[in-house]
Design a protein around this motif. Structure first.
Motif, short mmCIF file in Angstrom:
data_model
loop_
_atom_site.label_atom_id
_atom_site.label_comp_id
_atom_site.label_asym_id
_atom_site.label_seq_id
_atom_site.Cartn_x
_atom_site.Cartn_y
_atom_site.Cartn_z
N GLN A 111 0.84 -1.20 0.00
CA GLN A 111 0.00 0.00 0.00
C GLN A 111 0.88 1.25 0.00
O GLN A 111 0.59 2.23 -0.69
CB GLN A 111 -0.90 -0.04 1.24
CG GLN A 111 -1.87 1.11 1.34
CD GLN A 111 -3.06 0.77 2.25
OE1 GLN A 111 -3.82 -0.15 2.00
NE2 GLN A 111 -3.22 1.52 3.32
N ARG A 112 1.96 1.21 0.77
CA ARG A 112 2.85 2.38 0.85
C ARG A 112 3.71 2.51 -0.40
O ARG A 112 4.05 3.62 -0.81
CB ARG A 112 3.72 2.28 2.10
CG ARG A 112 2.89 2.47 3.35
CD ARG A 112 3.66 2.13 4.59
NE ARG A 112 2.74 2.11 5.72
CZ ARG A 112 2.88 2.86 6.81
NH1 ARG A 112 3.92 3.63 6.95
NH2 ARG A 112 1.98 2.81 7.77
N ILE A 113 4.09 1.38 -0.98
CA ILE A 113 4.87 1.44 -2.22
C ILE A 113 4.06 2.16 -3.30
O ILE A 113 4.57 3.06 -3.98
CB ILE A 113 5.26 0.02 -2.69
CG1 ILE A 113 6.35 -0.56 -1.77
CG2 ILE A 113 5.74 0.03 -4.14
CD1 ILE A 113 6.70 -2.02 -2.04
N LYS A 114 2.79 1.79 -3.41
CA LYS A 114 1.94 2.42 -4.44
C LYS A 114 1.89 3.93 -4.23
O LYS A 114 2.07 4.71 -5.16
CB LYS A 114 0.54 1.82 -4.40
CG LYS A 114 -0.39 2.42 -5.44
CD LYS A 114 -1.61 1.55 -5.69
CE LYS A 114 -2.62 1.69 -4.57
NZ LYS A 114 -3.81 0.86 -4.81
N LYS A 115 1.68 4.32 -2.99
CA LYS A 115 1.59 5.76 -2.68
C LYS A 115 2.92 6.45 -2.98
O LYS A 115 2.95 7.54 -3.57
CB LYS A 115 1.24 5.90 -1.19
CG LYS A 115 1.29 7.27 -0.60
CD LYS A 115 -0.07 7.93 -0.69
CE LYS A 115 -0.18 9.28 0.00
NZ LYS A 115 1.04 9.96 0.41
N ALA A 116 4.03 5.81 -2.63
CA ALA A 116 5.34 6.43 -2.85
C ALA A 116 5.63 6.57 -4.34
O ALA A 116 6.17 7.59 -4.77
CB ALA A 116 6.43 5.59 -2.17
N VAL A 117 5.26 5.57 -5.14
CA VAL A 117 5.50 5.66 -6.58
C VAL A 117 4.67 6.79 -7.17
O VAL A 117 5.16 7.60 -7.97
CB VAL A 117 5.18 4.31 -7.28
CG1 VAL A 117 5.28 4.46 -8.80
CG2 VAL A 117 6.13 3.21 -6.80
N LEU A 118 3.41 6.89 -6.76
CA LEU A 118 2.55 7.97 -7.28
C LEU A 118 3.07 9.34 -6.83
O LEU A 118 3.07 10.29 -7.62
CB LEU A 118 1.10 7.75 -6.82
CG LEU A 118 0.41 6.53 -7.44
CD1 LEU A 118 -0.92 6.24 -6.74
CD2 LEU A 118 0.18 6.72 -8.95
N ASP A 119 3.53 9.44 -5.58
CA ASP A 119 4.09 10.72 -5.09
C ASP A 119 5.33 11.11 -5.89
O ASP A 119 5.49 12.27 -6.27
CB ASP A 119 4.49 10.60 -3.61
CG ASP A 119 3.30 10.60 -2.68
OD1 ASP A 119 2.16 10.70 -3.18
OD2 ASP A 119 3.50 10.47 -1.44
N ALA A 120 6.20 10.12 -6.13
CA ALA A 120 7.43 10.41 -6.87
C ALA A 120 7.09 10.83 -8.30
O ALA A 120 7.71 11.75 -8.85
CB ALA A 120 8.35 9.19 -6.87
N ALA A 121 6.10 10.16 -8.90
CA ALA A 121 5.69 10.52 -10.26
C ALA A 121 5.23 11.96 -10.30
O ALA A 121 5.60 12.73 -11.19
CB ALA A 121 4.58 9.59 -10.73
N ALA A 122 4.44 12.34 -9.31
CA ALA A 122 3.94 13.71 -9.25
C ALA A 122 5.10 14.70 -9.11
O ALA A 122 5.14 15.73 -9.79
CB ALA A 122 2.97 13.87 -8.08
#
Lengths: 720, 154
Positions: free
Chosen positions: B138-149
């Motif tokens: 769950q945190r990996i997904k959030k971190a990848v999306l944050d980094a993409a942003a």
């Protein structure tokens, strides 16, 4: 008093480090054993404030990803009024000077919390006193804040480093005043973990990563059937390979945590060792356990619990109550063997020389390593130096040290320092498995839906069998969970079914609570349906009707998490077709959990959309770490509910790697929401308690969505 | 002339059996232990590194096929841990035991270079190549999306 001032000489003796400043030792009552004399000095934790103000904790417990090396220092730092950025943690080597270093049973948080706070508060009071003395003012004119003592009168401040020497000379305060919850600076806050920075740059050193000069590498093949032996090995081809140094036979010793026996290759690197291992021509004698086939064994366990078994506990008269019941219901439940399968396989570095033995390993119990290796080498435990490294996951597996015994045996035979890394295949096939299990439950309900009779028969190879091979069924100790169950049923009978062990059984995250939580919660859901009642209402009725005053705290906390999960997950709302909600409640390791699972089914396929976890673990030390533990518990719970299943054929494990022991991946991850009860109770651990509620909540949700009632997990085992 | 490969910007000569997987060359010969062994069969992706900017499983890639190529490991992803993914990993407190995370980050870096503004489902699909036994998905997904942003803004 379990905190002590520590002299520099004592500190040097205990940690091998010289230090100025202020040193405190924290000893836990539980780690004082009978053999410790009055004068014994074995603090579990040392806290040191140096002359430059740097504050260091020397801690013996293992960090396996569950965050204790952050949550516990936060307790000290808070009371000490330390600046968090100046606080660091060092993991101690394996040594009795740290008290018991066994990590497991979610105990660390329980045992350490108040002593750690008390130590921090005592040090703060000593620092304030030292500052007041130097200013010639009263202590009440001074206060501590973020690594400084401030003078209210003249607005001056002195740093902790400057005060540490003088403060260390003052007497230990008798009753240091602890903060109230409202005053906490770090406790209850989502403080970042100490050890994350080095993880994201690849610099954190695990057991498999240690390097020392002259290091050689080993790979091992184990006897495939537990209790089997090596018949012969032809090493001719292997020894011809470039880079191969030695082929070593490892024999088990008389210790349940030792190697099962195997053959190892020592080489210049792991790759050559692995290739050479394949060229060995090995013949094994499988021994008596070759008769073990897990599919047939489980069928036998079911038979053993569906007929009368050995009585373990009795209250009232179950047989009479069942006959008198308005409605009765019975069902049997099963679960398979599980492998811990942490991402870091078993690995250890050992360097055995004539006068010394040094070990590096990821371990949950460094003192057990000292015992086993000392026994193997015929040396004293204190002569075995054990360095605990970070663990790449453990989940109970690294509380055993067979892999360390092997590394020591290989190093001794080859005369070189050796890094032994098990292959994933060996890790999967040479485990200390979670028990395969069967349970049969029968209950009687009265006309109002109250449970008046409860019979529970259980059969599984017990962990006790690993220590005492003659134990062939669960004993009273293995029934502590069902005996303490909060339903408070008047007529209760617990029976133990025959289940001799054919492999090594070990502690796996949440241990027996996995299958107890499963059977009890699924059966409860079935009983609720039988009585025509909603499961949450049915459970609330049971709790309301339990008038046992000794159980009232447990009952209230169970009720609290049940209703919190029901509320947050929207229990009782109308669901779309093929969607369903399921709920389960379980308490273990002194923490209380309820999970509500929202699932969608499509034939045999299940998709878990959302999980709401309600948690009562007393005071929540670090909500972010506690939440992470629940997210991890959901992943492990879903993984073991769907597919994880270790299969034995002719005594040997058939699974080998992640393709045939598939653990949960990202694409099946549900949305997890974690809700904490605002509890006045003392903090309790969360490494294990999250796991048991998931599987039954899922199974109950699948029933709600599809009408299909699963009673065996995993529900989609791989056929291997 | 000896055969070489470029690892994190350094030319490294290859003096081992060329059938050796890159994973063990990195770990045992060069002592770059940030790249992890998890399964040895390309199933868990803990060993992920970049070859000429593409994610590969170093446990299945023989040294022979990296001759003359540019390899990046977790130790070389950024000079000081400042890659947007590394920062997002810390901001979201992603790691538990941390063992698989180097592979996760290297896999995510490759994914974002191909799909700079992913949807949630894209992240889930791409990151399903990686196993995390602690369950940090769950945190990996959030971190990848944050980094993409963050990378989009930059």
């Amino acid at each position: 008093m379990n905190i002590h001032k520590v002299s520099r000489r004592e500190f040097l003796k205990a940690t091998g480090m010289t230090a100025g400043g202020m040193i405190m030792g924290v000893t836990l009552p539980v780690s004082l054993s009978a053999e410790d004399s009055e004068s014994a000095f074995h603090p579990d934790v040392f806290i040191h404030i140096g002359e430059n103000g740097d504050t260091t904790l020397y801690c013996g417990r293992a960090e396996m990803g569950q965050g204790i090396s952050t949550a516990l220092p936060a307790a000290v730092a808070d009371e000490l009024e330390a600046d968090w950025s100046r606080v660091s943690v060092l993991q101690g080597d394996g040594d009795k000077k740290y008290g018991s270093q066994a990590t497991g049973g979610s105990r660390s948080i329980n045992e350490f919390f108040f002593p750690m706070r008390t130590a921090g508060a005592a040090m703060r009071e000593m620092l304030v006193k030292a500052a007041a003395k130097s200013w010639g003012v009263s202590e009440s004119d001074c206060y501590a804040e973020l690594h400084y003592v401030h003078n209210k009168k003249n607005k001056k401040k002195i740093g902790y480093g400057e005060l540490a020497d003088e403060a260390g000379k003052l007497p230990l305060p008798k009753n240091p005043v602890l903060k109230t919850r409202e005053q906490f600076r770090y406790i209850r806050k989502p403080l970042a973990r100490h050890d994350q920075g080095e993880v994201v740059v690849g610099k954190r050193t695990y057991g498999i990563d240690t390097k020392i000069p002259g290091l050689k590498y080993a790979a091992i093949a184990h006897v495939p059937v537990f209790g089997g032996t090596l018949k012969s090995v032809d090493k001719t081809e292997a020894m011809k390979m470039k880079g191969v140094i030695d082929v070593v036979e490892v024999k088990p010793i008389k210790n349940p945590f030792s190697s099962v026996g195997g053959v190892a290759v020592v080489a210049d690197n792991t790759w050559v060792a692995q290739q050479a291992l394949k060229k060995l021509k090995i013949e094994w004698d499988p021994g008596a356990n070759k008769i073990h086939n897990s599919k047939e064994y489980l069928e036998q366990l079911v038979k053993n619990v569906e007929s009368p078994a050995e009585e373990i506990f009795k209250r009232g008269d179950v047989d009479k109550a069942l006959k008198a019941a308005e409605t009765t219901h019975s069902a049997s439940y099963t679960g398979g063997y599980l492998s811990h399968s942490p991402m870091e396989p078993n690995a250890s570095l050992a360097w055995v020389q004539d006068g010394s033995c040094e070990i590096w390993a990821a371990t949950q119990n460094p003192q057990e390593i000292q015992k086993v290796v000392a026994q193997f080498l015929g040396r004293k435990e204190e002569d075995i130096v054990v360095h605990s490294t970070a663990a790449g996951g453990a989940f109970g597996r690294k509380s055993k040290c067979d892999y360390v015994h092997e590394a020591a045996a290989i190093s001794k035979a080859a005369g070189v320092p050796v890094q032994l890394s098990w292959s994933r295949e060996e890790d999967t096939r040479t485990g200390f498995y979670h028990s395969i299990n069967a349970q049969h439950l029968e209950a009687g309900l009265d006309k109002d839906g109250n449970i008046n009779a409860w019979l529970q028969r259980v059969a599984f190879p017990s962990i006790g069998s690993t220590f005492n091979p003659s134990q062939d069924r669960p004993n009273a100790r293995d029934f502590r969970g069902p005996i303490a169950h909060p339903y408070g049923i008047a007529n209760l009978k617990l029976e133990s079914g025959h289940a001799p062990a054919h492999t090594r059984i070990g502690w796996y995250r949440a241990v027996y609570d996995i299958f107890y939580g499963f059977a009890v919660n699924v059966f409860t859901d079935e009983l609720a349906q039988k009585s025509g009642m909603d499961t949450v209402k049915f459970l609330n009725n049971i709790y309301d009707n339990n008038k046992d005053s000794e159980m009232s705290s447990v009952v209230n906390r169970c009720r609290g998490v049940l209703n919190l999960a029901a509320e947050k997950g929207g229990w009782g709302r109308t669901m779309q077709e093929n969607h369903g909600l399921g709920i389960a409640v379980h308490h273990s390791y002194r923490s209380f959990l309820a999970m509500l699972v929202h699932v969608e089914t499509n034939g045999d396929d299940v998709k878990v959309h959302r999980v709401d976890c309600a948690v009562d673990c007393g005071l929540v030390l670090n909500p972010d770490i506690a939440t992470a533990q629940m997210e991890g518990a959901v992943v492990m719970g879903l993984s073991l509910s769907l597919r994880e299943d270790i299969t034995f054929k002719d005594g040997a494990v058939v699974n080998s790697n992640y393709h045939d022991y598939p653990v949960l991946r990202h694409n099946e991850m549900p949305e997890v929401h974690v809700h904490f009860v605002d509890s006045p109770e003392s903090p309790t651990g969360l490494g294990e308690p999250g796991v048991p509620t998931f599987a039954p909540a899922l199974i109950n949700a699948i029933y709600a969505a599809s009408g299909k009632r699963h009673r065996s997990i995993p529900i989609k085992p791989m056929s291997v | 002339m000896s055969k070489t490969t470029n690892i994190n910007g350094k030319e490294i000569s290859i003096d081992v059996d060329e059938s050796m997987p890159l994973l063990w060359f990195l770990r045992d010969e060069l002592e770059l232990t940030g790249t992890k062994y998890g399964c040895g069969i390309g199933s868990c992706a803990a060993c992920t590194v970049h070859m000429n900017g593409q994610a590969i499983r170093s446990c299945l890639t023989p040294v022979s096929s990296v001759i003359g190529k540019k390899i990046t490991t977790i130790e070389g992803l950024s000079e000081d841990g400042s890659h947007p993914l590394q920062k997002a990993w810390l901001a979201n407190n992603v790691p538990q035991c941390g063992y698989c995370q180097a592979g996760q980050i290297m896999g995510a870096a490759d994914f974002l270079s191909k799909n700079p503004s992913p949807k949630e489902q894209d992240v889930e699909a791409a990151m399903s190549a990686h196993i995390c036994r602690c369950g940090t998905y769950q945190r990996i997904k959030k971190a990848v999306l944050d980094a993409a942003a963050e990378m989009q803004e930059a």
